[in-house]
Design an enzyme around this catalytic site. Sequence first.
Site, PDB file in Angstrom:
ATOM      1  CG  HIS A 217     -23.509 -20.003  42.443  1.00 56.68           C
ATOM      2  ND1 HIS A 217     -24.294 -19.890  41.327  1.00 56.68           N
ATOM      3  CD2 HIS A 217     -23.734 -18.890  43.220  1.00 56.68           C
ATOM      4  CE1 HIS A 217     -25.224 -18.861  41.715  1.00 56.68           C
ATOM      5  NE2 HIS A 217     -24.625 -18.167  42.880  1.00 56.68           N
ATOM      6  CB  CYS A 250     -24.461  -9.404  48.687  1.00 55.67           C
ATOM      7  SG  CYS A 250     -24.506 -10.690  50.132  1.00 55.67           S
TER       8      CYS A 250
END
Lengths: 326, 326
Positions: A217, A250
Amino acid sequence: MMVSSDSTAIPGFPDKVEVVDVGPRDGLQSEGTWIDTEQKVALINGLIEAGVRHLEVTSFVSPRAVPQMKDAAEVMAGIDRSKGAVLTALVPNARGAQRAVEAGIDAMVVFMSASESHNLKNVNRTRETSLEGFREICRIAEPADVQVYGAIATAFGCPFEGNVAVEDVVDVARAYRDMGITKISLGDTTGMATPPIVRERCQALKTHVPEADIALHFHNTRGVGLACVYTGLLEGITRFEASIGGLGGCPFAPKATGNICTEDLVYMLHESGVETGIDLERLIAVSRRTEQMIGRSLPGQVMKAGPRLELHDTGSVATADARANG
Amino acid sequence: MMVSSDSTAIPGFPDKVEVVDVGPRDGLQSEGTWIDTEQKVALINGLIEAGVRHLEVTSFVSPRAVPQMKDAAEVMAGIDRSKGAVLTALVPNARGAQRAVEAGIDAMVVFMSASESHNLKNVNRTRETSLEGFREICRIAEPADVQVYGAIATAFGCPFEGNVAVEDVVDVARAYRDMGITKISLGDTTGMATPPIVRERCQALKTHVPEADIALHFHNTRGVGLACVYTGLLEGITRFEASIGGLGGCPFAPKATGNICTEDLVYMLHESGVETGIDLERLIAVSRRTEQMIGRSLPGQVMKAGPRLELHDTGSVATADARANG
């Protein structure tokens, strides 16, 4: 002149991989904006229609902690189950596990960080306490015939601690294996994976936890997400998680991208001779609709440029003298 | 527990590569906006100060055709030559070659497309006529002790014709070689390169034109630019062209990116144990200034996220329960 050529595959890559779209959960949660239940369902069903057969669709967490996922059961109820797509959801505790079973999930994903400080910050527990909680979740899943997958966050680096020892990742994978969890994903939580670190971790797990069926991932936070996939493919990994359009972000780098983009991943795989069972053109259409849904330009590139053999008319574009090599 | 590990290199990658920044020419030309001469010079000198030693700084083309490059001689005059950086410029004809010599260029780059339709569209000549013109350019360069490099556009695919036969690329490389041009770059003009096509072309050139010193010039138009670099590294290529910040674009896909980003490339190389001689932190600073200069967000990721070991305080970022694996 004759030149022998093979431009259809990369030696060492597997013939076929599973692409897991985590956009409806990981992507939407990171986006932070509220998306209506019907839109989430349309996104998920669009992905299934495009041939995606593994999806992380929601998480059964506290609605107070993660309001974007409060409609987990409603989302589940709207999903087209006729194609046999495997639906997974994040589950942090016994309460979530019970809700996930009731909603008809195929597999629940438990998660902890390889680094102690990230685990403490993320779920307010030590790693040891996290593992104890997973045993309880397994006891709920088993009689309901629901699978349990294990995710390892900060598997390639920690935003608080820096490098994460490969031993710590192997230890978590072993603990998962010991409780019967063999589908294990390594999460690149803040985009710290690099090709050599990916290689090292894949090889260590193959050696020390051979029962583990590893998924990777990656985040594209530093631009090398698909290069890390390349390494994973060469190491024989056949399961990759990505997010439609590159949905997500993020929290440590507000302007950077998050998850690698599903259609860019699928494009690279197909062009490298690796089957996914996914229809790229349809996937691109879903990605373009996702951009409209979220109301911002997403990082995916293939949806902007189209497949590589989408040709242009010589009259359609102005090129200038000396634009060659550009 | 003990786990043996090597997380510092990828077997098969070279120890060292040359990174050529083409942002001041290719990048700025594709951007289309006028940038003042002083700003161009500051960009180039910033790159040199960061350790870049190969730069495509301008092109000596008709100011009417490409107004952004009309100050080619003035730009050259402002560049810091004390570090020994190799400066190259695109040169389309004898007039340009003379101007380039007068300006003190180290190497002039001639260019043509592997596909006939793109060459006709781009420079309004057949490939055969292009090659004839290069002979004249070589006759100007040689007595002036200026090197000539050859670029091959549409080397991985043509926006008008689709796939480009590897034989066509080999034929152009042979023609270059026959006129003494051995520094040859393969240009991915509209982002059609894929790992298998890169592999095929590198191997064919190694076999059929072994004298060629090949550079690879990728665009990230479909997200796989660094994956293509990965393939090139495994094929032993040691020269890569990129653009600071990912400056540039693609006339065929207005919203997509153009050149791969220099600092993302350098980040991947360094993290994979490949030396470049470039200071990444300084390069990131140049990239951030370039964003301000151009007045828009550029596609480079590392400049947004910072190097991977730039750590965060646990109190600095809000993470939520269930954000793990995100």
